[in-house]
Design a protein around this motif. Structure first.
Motif, PDB file in Angstrom:
ATOM      1  N   TYR A   8       9.212   2.738  -3.702  1.00 19.85           N
ATOM      2  CA  TYR A   8       8.478   2.019  -2.663  1.00 19.85           C
ATOM      3  C   TYR A   8       8.981   0.582  -2.657  1.00 19.85           C
ATOM      4  O   TYR A   8       9.004  -0.076  -3.708  1.00 19.85           O
ATOM      5  N   VAL A   9       9.380   0.105  -1.466  1.00 26.72           N
ATOM      6  CA  VAL A   9       9.994  -1.218  -1.323  1.00 26.72           C
ATOM      7  C   VAL A   9       9.221  -2.005  -0.278  1.00 26.72           C
ATOM      8  O   VAL A   9       8.890  -1.479   0.799  1.00 26.72           O
ATOM      9  N   VAL A  18       7.292   1.768  -8.324  1.00 26.01           N
ATOM     10  CA  VAL A  18       7.395   3.223  -8.489  1.00 26.01           C
ATOM     11  C   VAL A  18       6.241   3.930  -7.795  1.00 26.01           C
ATOM     12  O   VAL A  18       6.269   5.149  -7.642  1.00 26.01           O
ATOM     13  N   GLN A  19       5.203   3.181  -7.373  1.00 29.07           N
ATOM     14  CA  GLN A  19       4.088   3.760  -6.644  1.00 29.07           C
ATOM     15  C   GLN A  19       3.676   2.825  -5.513  1.00 29.07           C
ATOM     16  O   GLN A  19       4.013   1.648  -5.524  1.00 29.07           O
ATOM     17  N   TRP A  20       2.943   3.390  -4.570  1.00 30.40           N
ATOM     18  CA  TRP A  20       2.527   2.600  -3.419  1.00 30.40           C
ATOM     19  C   TRP A  20       1.484   1.570  -3.815  1.00 30.40           C
ATOM     20  O   TRP A  20       0.557   1.861  -4.601  1.00 30.40           O
ATOM     21  N   LYS A  34       7.053   0.533   1.822  1.00 26.96           N
ATOM     22  CA  LYS A  34       7.530   1.731   2.512  1.00 26.96           C
ATOM     23  C   LYS A  34       8.246   2.637   1.514  1.00 26.96           C
ATOM     24  O   LYS A  34       8.947   2.171   0.622  1.00 26.96           O
ATOM     25  N   GLU A  35       8.066   3.919   1.741  1.00 29.13           N
ATOM     26  CA  GLU A  35       8.677   4.892   0.842  1.00 29.13           C
ATOM     27  C   GLU A  35      10.150   5.079   1.192  1.00 29.13           C
ATOM     28  O   GLU A  35      10.516   5.229   2.363  1.00 29.13           O
ATOM     29  N   ILE A  36      11.004   5.061   0.178  1.00 29.90           N
ATOM     30  CA  ILE A  36      12.427   5.332   0.347  1.00 29.90           C
ATOM     31  C   ILE A  36      12.845   6.374  -0.681  1.00 29.90           C
ATOM     32  O   ILE A  36      12.217   6.531  -1.733  1.00 29.90           O
ATOM     33  N   ARG A  37      13.886   7.079  -0.360  1.00 27.71           N
ATOM     34  CA  ARG A  37      14.424   8.105  -1.243  1.00 27.71           C
ATOM     35  C   ARG A  37      15.773   7.638  -1.766  1.00 27.71           C
ATOM     36  O   ARG A  37      16.696   7.393  -0.989  1.00 27.71           O
ATOM     37  N   GLY A 193      17.805  -2.948   9.027  1.00 30.87           N
ATOM     38  CA  GLY A 193      16.979  -4.139   8.996  1.00 30.87           C
ATOM     39  C   GLY A 193      15.996  -4.167   7.851  1.00 30.87           C
ATOM     40  O   GLY A 193      15.382  -5.205   7.586  1.00 30.87           O
ATOM     41  N   SER A 194      15.803  -3.018   7.164  1.00 30.45           N
ATOM     42  CA  SER A 194      14.911  -2.988   6.010  1.00 30.45           C
ATOM     43  C   SER A 194      15.557  -3.733   4.843  1.00 30.45           C
ATOM     44  O   SER A 194      16.778  -3.912   4.802  1.00 30.45           O
TER      45      SER A 194
END
Length: 465
Positions: A8-9, A18-20, A34-37, A193-194
């Motif tokens: 999560y960034v 590592v968590q929201w 925001k969640e990223i993989r 843009g993220s």
């Protein structure tokens, strides 16, 4: 095979977790994670750089054994741009240009590359089409023989890998990427843009510039509070950070260097916006002064230093009775907290009752000045408006005001006085401490040394009520 990792960034500052998290612990913004993989990096992916050049094993060596490289800069044919960069463009450098939307960032870089007729230039646009860029370029080239389109290549692409492929086949001598928030890389996660994408693209562009020796200019967006969009690491990665600022209601634009690994960060360049593009202002003092304001109260002229260049600027003040009981304090182009401090000095040390007055201060021309040497001009403008008595004509001044009301010495006093003399001023008010070691005979104007606010007030106004 290793599984993808979920991270999560924060989309505002790039903080990872590592968590929201509801509130970012770094920048304090809410609901920004925001969640990223994140895919695992294999040895085959990490063995070859993105730029396509071969990695060489680096060994540590003594600093004295490192050969001295002679720095040959690229002359931009723009005196203001050269001044801010420290003399020109350094080969292999990564430069970031930021500014508000519509301030003229793309126009500045486009007219810059059209002047460099001896260089092969690649302009990468991720936000505009080819026809849009050409229309703006033709408008600036019309009637200007110093600009040409024959050496400029245009590429409208959002994929960084495709940009590198075109750049390796073309091998330009200068590359522009407009903008870094509009391109994306396969190595970055999330959307263009993220923070993760901006960071990944900037790192790869830095490696490309260093490996090939091609200087790269990035156009960056800014947020509503005036900072560059994206993670703060973006400014740490690049070699140079330039800020293009100014009020769109005014004709003048200011180019500042916020970071420069190859020169000073105190320089600035001034441009005038016209229908044919941005015109460098060779003598900004003459452009910023309005000779028709002579005889009007609330206006004084200060000699400021920006970088190594002296500038004569107008400070305009308006003092009026507070209409609604609560006095207002407003400053444009000047630090509001410092204005409040100067007003408190006038209350305590000069016995001027301004607590129930509205005070408005403006630096003419849309400039933002941080030089403390304009303190004396600020208080003289305020007192001139308060007493409705104009500052004597042909008078320029410089001096820092302390909390006890003393006028403290300032740097580069000889350059300040010389600039005032070139602009036709006959009197110059300066701190008394600056008279030590100063050859007054070399200047063709009257020097008026003062020690405190009361002396400055008496020398300019006598004893106004």
């Amino acid at each position: 095979m290793a599984k993808d990792k979920i991270m999560y960034v924060c989309e505002h500052c790039g903080q990872e977790s590592v968590q929201w998290i509801g509130k970012c612990p770094a920048c304090g913004s809410w609901n920004s994670f925001k969640e990223i993989r994140v895919a695992p990096i294999s040895r085959s992916q990490n063995s070859q750089p993105v730029t396509g050049t071969r990695k060489t094993e680096q060994k540590a060596k003594l600093l004295k054994d490192v050969p001295t490289a002679r720095l040959t800069r690229i002359n931009t044919e723009d005196t203001e741009f050269n001044r801010v960069l420290g003399g020109g463009i350094v080969p292999g450098s990564l430069n970031l240009l930021g500014g508000e939307p519509g301030i003229g960032k793309s126009t500045l870089l486009l007219q810059l590359i059209m002047r460099l007729k001896d260089l092969k230039v690649l302009y990468v646009s991720g936000e505009e089409s080819e026809s849009q860029v050409k229309l703006r370029a033709e408008r600036m080239c019309e009637g200007n023989q110093q600009m040409s389109l024959d050496h400029c290549y245009i590429l409208c692409e959002n994929s960084l890998e495709s940009v590198f492929e075109q750049a390796r086949s073309l091998m330009p001598q200068l590359m522009i990427v407009d903008s870094v928030q509009a391109i994306s890389s396969e190595q970055g996660e999330a959307f263009p843009g993220s923070p993760s994408q901006v960071r990944a693209c900037t790192v790869q562009l830095l490696r490309f510039a260093k490996d090939t020796g091609i200087p790269v200019f990035l156009v960056g967006h800014i947020t509503k509070d005036g900072t560059l969009a994206g993670p703060k690491i973006l400014e740490h990665i690049v070699d140079t950070v330039l800020q293009f600022e100014g009020d769109r209601k005014h004709f003048y634009r200011v180019l500042r260097g916020l970071k420069n690994r190859f020169g000073s960060t105190d320089e600035l360049g001034i441009y005038e916006m016209s229908g044919a593009g941005l015109i460098p202002v060779a003598n900004p003092s003459d452009m910023l002064l309005n000779k028709e304001n002579e005889g009007m109260s609330g206006i004084s002229v200060a000699s400021a230093i920006e970088g190594a260049r002296p500038l004569l600027i107008e400070t305009q003040a308006l003092v009026s009775t507070a209409a609604y009981g609560t006095p207002q304090r407003s400053a444009t182009g000047f630090d509001l907290r410092r204005l409040n401090m100067l007003l408190a000095v006038l209350e305590k040390r000069a016995n001027f009752r301004l607590a129930q007055k509205d005070v408005f201060l403006n630096i003419a021309g849309g400039l933002k000045v941080s030089d403390t040497a304009i303190d004396l001009s600020v208080i003289m403008s305020v007192l001139s408006s308060h007493a409705d008595f104009p500052v004597p004509p042909s008078t320029c001044m410089a001096g820092e005001v302390g909390l006890s009301g003393e006028i403290r010495p300032v740097t580069h006093i000889a350059q300040r006085i010389a600039e005032a003399g070139r602009q036709g001023f006959s009197r110059f008010v300066l701190p008394r401490m600056n008279m030590r070691g100063l050859d007054a005979q070399r200047f063709n104007l009257q020097l008026i040394p003062v020690s405190n606010v009361k002396e400055a007030l008496k020398s300019l106004f006598g004893n106004p009520s």
